[in-house]
Scaffold this motif. Sequence first.
Motif, PDB file in Angstrom:
ATOM      1  N   HIS A 119     -30.308  -9.855  47.455  1.00  0.00           N
ATOM      2  CA  HIS A 119     -30.633  -8.793  48.410  1.00  0.00           C
ATOM      3  C   HIS A 119     -31.384  -9.327  49.624  1.00  0.00           C
ATOM      4  CE1 HIS A 119     -34.907  -8.336  47.308  1.00  0.00           C
ATOM      5  NE2 HIS A 119     -34.500  -8.697  46.110  1.00  0.00           N
ATOM      6  N   VAL A 152     -23.310  -3.220  43.312  1.00  0.00           N
ATOM      7  CA  VAL A 152     -24.111  -2.152  43.904  1.00  0.00           C
ATOM      8  C   VAL A 152     -25.345  -2.731  44.602  1.00  0.00           C
ATOM      9  CG1 VAL A 152     -25.553  -0.156  43.346  1.00  0.00           C
ATOM     10  CG2 VAL A 152     -23.246  -0.359  42.375  1.00  0.00           C
ATOM     11  N   GLU A 153     -25.958  -3.732  43.980  1.00  0.00           N
ATOM     12  CA  GLU A 153     -27.143  -4.339  44.575  1.00  0.00           C
ATOM     13  C   GLU A 153     -26.816  -4.941  45.946  1.00  0.00           C
ATOM     14  OE1 GLU A 153     -30.428  -7.896  43.758  1.00  0.00           O
ATOM     15  OE2 GLU A 153     -28.491  -7.944  42.742  1.00  0.00           O
ATOM     16  N   TYR A 155     -24.268  -4.188  47.979  1.00  0.00           N
ATOM     17  CA  TYR A 155     -23.921  -3.149  48.956  1.00  0.00           C
ATOM     18  C   TYR A 155     -25.163  -2.385  49.432  1.00  0.00           C
ATOM     19  CZ  TYR A 155     -18.917  -3.769  47.957  1.00  0.00           C
ATOM     20  OH  TYR A 155     -17.645  -4.271  47.830  1.00  0.00           O
ATOM     21  N   ARG A 156     -26.054  -2.079  48.494  1.00  0.00           N
ATOM     22  CA  ARG A 156     -27.268  -1.331  48.876  1.00  0.00           C
ATOM     23  C   ARG A 156     -28.110  -2.112  49.877  1.00  0.00           C
ATOM     24  NH1 ARG A 156     -27.265   3.029  46.110  1.00  0.00           N
ATOM     25  NH2 ARG A 156     -27.129   3.065  43.837  1.00  0.00           N
ATOM     26  N   LEU A 159     -26.422  -1.922  53.254  1.00  0.00           N
ATOM     27  CA  LEU A 159     -26.556  -0.618  53.905  1.00  0.00           C
ATOM     28  C   LEU A 159     -27.977  -0.415  54.426  1.00  0.00           C
ATOM     29  CD1 LEU A 159     -24.442   1.724  51.582  1.00  0.00           C
ATOM     30  CD2 LEU A 159     -23.876   0.973  53.915  1.00  0.00           C
ATOM     31  N   GLU A 160     -28.934  -0.826  53.612  1.00  0.00           N
ATOM     32  CA  GLU A 160     -30.330  -0.669  54.044  1.00  0.00           C
ATOM     33  C   GLU A 160     -30.619  -1.478  55.308  1.00  0.00           C
ATOM     34  OE1 GLU A 160     -32.587  -1.465  50.486  1.00  0.00           O
ATOM     35  OE2 GLU A 160     -31.756   0.369  49.554  1.00  0.00           O
ATOM     36  N   GLU A 190     -20.035   6.440  44.650  1.00  0.00           N
ATOM     37  CA  GLU A 190     -21.376   5.853  44.702  1.00  0.00           C
ATOM     38  C   GLU A 190     -21.871   5.733  46.145  1.00  0.00           C
ATOM     39  OE1 GLU A 190     -23.075   4.756  41.898  1.00  0.00           O
ATOM     40  OE2 GLU A 190     -24.847   4.151  43.058  1.00  0.00           O
ATOM     41  N   PHE A 191     -20.940   5.385  47.044  1.00  0.00           N
ATOM     42  CA  PHE A 191     -21.344   5.183  48.440  1.00  0.00           C
ATOM     43  C   PHE A 191     -20.689   6.219  49.352  1.00  0.00           C
ATOM     44  CE2 PHE A 191     -22.016   1.085  46.351  1.00  0.00           C
ATOM     45  CZ  PHE A 191     -23.355   0.879  46.646  1.00  0.00           C
ATOM     46  N   HIS A 194     -20.103   6.527  53.383  1.00  0.00           N
ATOM     47  CA  HIS A 194     -19.972   5.220  54.036  1.00  0.00           C
ATOM     48  C   HIS A 194     -18.511   4.775  53.988  1.00  0.00           C
ATOM     49  CE1 HIS A 194     -24.301   4.691  54.296  1.00  0.00           C
ATOM     50  NE2 HIS A 194     -24.391   5.147  53.059  1.00  0.00           N
TER      51      HIS A 194
END
Lengths: 478, 478
Positions: A119, A152-153, A155-156, A159-160, A190-191, A194
């Motif tokens: 991340h 998911v980690e 992508y999050r 996005l952040e 989930e997203f 987006h």
Amino acid sequence: MSETRPQLNPCIIDTTLREGAQAPGVLFGEEESAEIAHALVSLGIDMVECGHPIISDAEARRVRATVVICGAVPVLAHARARSEDIDSVKATGARWVGIFMGVNAISRNSRIRFKQPVHEVVSKAVGHAKNIGLRVRFTVEDGSRTPWSELVEGYRAALEAGADRLGFADTVGLLCPWEVEDLIGRLSREFAGHDLEVHFHNDRGMANANALSAVRAGARWISSSVNGIGERCGIADTLTLLANLDVLKWRHLRNGRALPYISKLVQAYSRLMVDRWRPIAGANAFTHVAKLHRRAVLSDERAYAWTFPETIGRVNSTDPEVLPSGRERLINRPQLMSATELRPRQRRPGDCYLMLDNSVVPDARQYCIVRRIPEMDDCGEGHADVHRHCVDSVFLFIGHGPALRGLTVEVRLGAEMFVVESPSSVFIPSGLLHSYRVLAGAGLFINHMQAGDYNSSLLDSAIFQSDSGVPVEPAVSR
Amino acid sequence: MSETRPQLNPCIIDTTLREGAQAPGVLFGEEESAEIAHALVSLGIDMVECGHPIISDAEARRVRATVVICGAVPVLAHARARSEDIDSVKATGARWVGIFMGVNAISRNSRIRFKQPVHEVVSKAVGHAKNIGLRVRFTVEDGSRTPWSELVEGYRAALEAGADRLGFADTVGLLCPWEVEDLIGRLSREFAGHDLEVHFHNDRGMANANALSAVRAGARWISSSVNGIGERCGIADTLTLLANLDVLKWRHLRNGRALPYISKLVQAYSRLMVDRWRPIAGANAFTHVAKLHRRAVLSDERAYAWTFPETIGRVNSTDPEVLPSGRERLINRPQLMSATELRPRQRRPGDCYLMLDNSVVPDARQYCIVRRIPEMDDCGEGHADVHRHCVDSVFLFIGHGPALRGLTVEVRLGAEMFVVESPSSVFIPSGLLHSYRVLAGAGLFINHMQAGDYNSSLLDSAIFQSDSGVPVEPAVSR
């Protein structure tokens, strides 16, 4: 029939000039890239992906040329999750950067090695790109072998940090359509809100089906390439995808009649020829052979067709080329040239014999002339206009002297001129502009091409027609 | 992941010798058919579909030769729903007949026209086949455009008359995978307890995915062809299907290392060359190009591969052929032959120059020699063993006399000998056995082939290895 709702009017990002440029043996130059980009824009492609500019100055120039030709259509260029890669994208004038990163164990061990947590790397790279004014697609490479939590980690974090679009890459072509529906459906939920882009490799022969399944499951962007070229077995084919979306009424096909030409253009510059039974562009795609089929098509053109071929620049044919039966028909006594009149030729000294082409042996798929050049005082000016073919060809120069010597010829390859002494061969890859003329001596000139008809092998931008049927000018003058 | 249960160990009926024989330009003879059938048997194919014997005596002989070579593996031959077609299948010795019939409006109007109701025609045809001791597959042609009630009516009539298997044909390649799951699932439930076979055309590029989706939905038999050849864009590819089923653990792949050879054999005899990025057999299928990919594959062979390529007769390569940069590198001054030593050659008079091949210009994909033949008293015996290539080639004979006359050559094509006077070209389609020798005179012999390496273009059955690695004898001696 089903409860899922396909994305109406999905967007297409064509990556012929990035993924396709990675196919074995492919080397697109600036002019080739610009010409292909021009053709893509005419198809109404929503975004053009081109190159990985950190690689070299030549690569960066290629991206810049593409940005210029694409005008209002945005260009995306590739970058690893590193500032220097991202800066080099910015320097080309491209508006989008595609940052990719493998986050699963195989990737961490064999691809890019990072010491920091995923991340942090993602966050830093995406943040940097946003800071310098780029729009960002963040792709998890090898997504199909990446555990859900790691996907998911990644992508999050992206996005952040401000990523504008998420990319899912089936990097080794692992997924089946039902798995695509499950996984892309889950990611879409989930997203939600987006944009999600998908990129399917064809190693197991399912890239096209997977692309459509992803649209059904909620993907908003599809990544594809003309003829499906790319690493190994390539990816989803832009032309097949556009025609399929049109038939499904999910997206209107613009300028469909240009599809065969665009396929031919990319075949020429990539030297990757599609096989004859390739959907849409293959020689056999709308050829009907069995007697029952031929009769039926003449009575109802839908009888053996999934679409009206005219809408994609093809016609139904019930007259396939077939090798003649009887082996004596394979032997030909050539005549002085006349059967095939070559379009770009001008004045040519000596006698010219047509040794072989489709007019001599039906479906020979080769063209060969032999020209006997006598000793002359004046060999004249150009023997042919500068021209190019969509197939490979070769010139052989064989002199009448000892050890095949005795003939001197001038050959033009691209913008360069060469003086060639016999015996010599000149290999002319498809798409390369060329010409020749004799300077001195006597002997034989032999031209051999990997096409059964000389004229139809010419790569001529004038046949690229707009929707109105009016020829479109080539993008790049040479 | 999903509630449907795939058919474990689905059966494969390969139809290269029926559907593939219908591809434009394809003409398989008796020997070619037997050799292909032999290869299919070695793969563990469950049934071989070959031909439509009513067409001609030659077609019937071809089916008979295939029946002999297949031994215990049953052969199925095609018939319209007519007694004379069915009788001609029986006469070949085939154990199965495939009766096909279009029952929808397009079929009734444009294909076969029947005055009687569908169920009567089906009933009579299937009943007749059963009476003369054939096992029967009954196929509804163009099933994807056939209303449900008409589909069911046709199948019911066939089952009542004793049909052993139901066939569903997506004749124009219309279906998407999710439609296949719905429709084949529904048919599997409606006709539970009966074997269902599916046949998917590839016009929209989804035949392979559709075949797997059908297995998931309950189809017990899949119809496919080597390289996917067939009418128009062909059908599902046997080799890709077998490799996919193996990876999914739905069916064990037997003799997987023979896949590339079998692909090459069918390419040679069909003259339908697969493109380089074709899954499984294409030249690029396991070639990794981008620097990142190459480095990763060297560190972990799974990095960019969906399977272990060795299991299907391939290897990972990180060394693609690339055209040399610099246009002067395309110009070659040939040496007296030595760079490429030709495998089948014997004593050959005169001097021989290698003009072009991959050793001269990397990735040239063409091979060309020129041989200068002097006036001689004794030209000797054979100049080459009888051999064949997996690509097309051409001989040119050019004499030193006026109008290219003055050279006399003997050429063998298959079992026939021809005396050829210069100037002449001899077109040699892939797969055709050939040889030549000079009889008299002086001049040039030129051999041009559509392959960059002479020796690896030889079609040599000895490279076809069994599971144990022991070469398998060619099925047919010539």
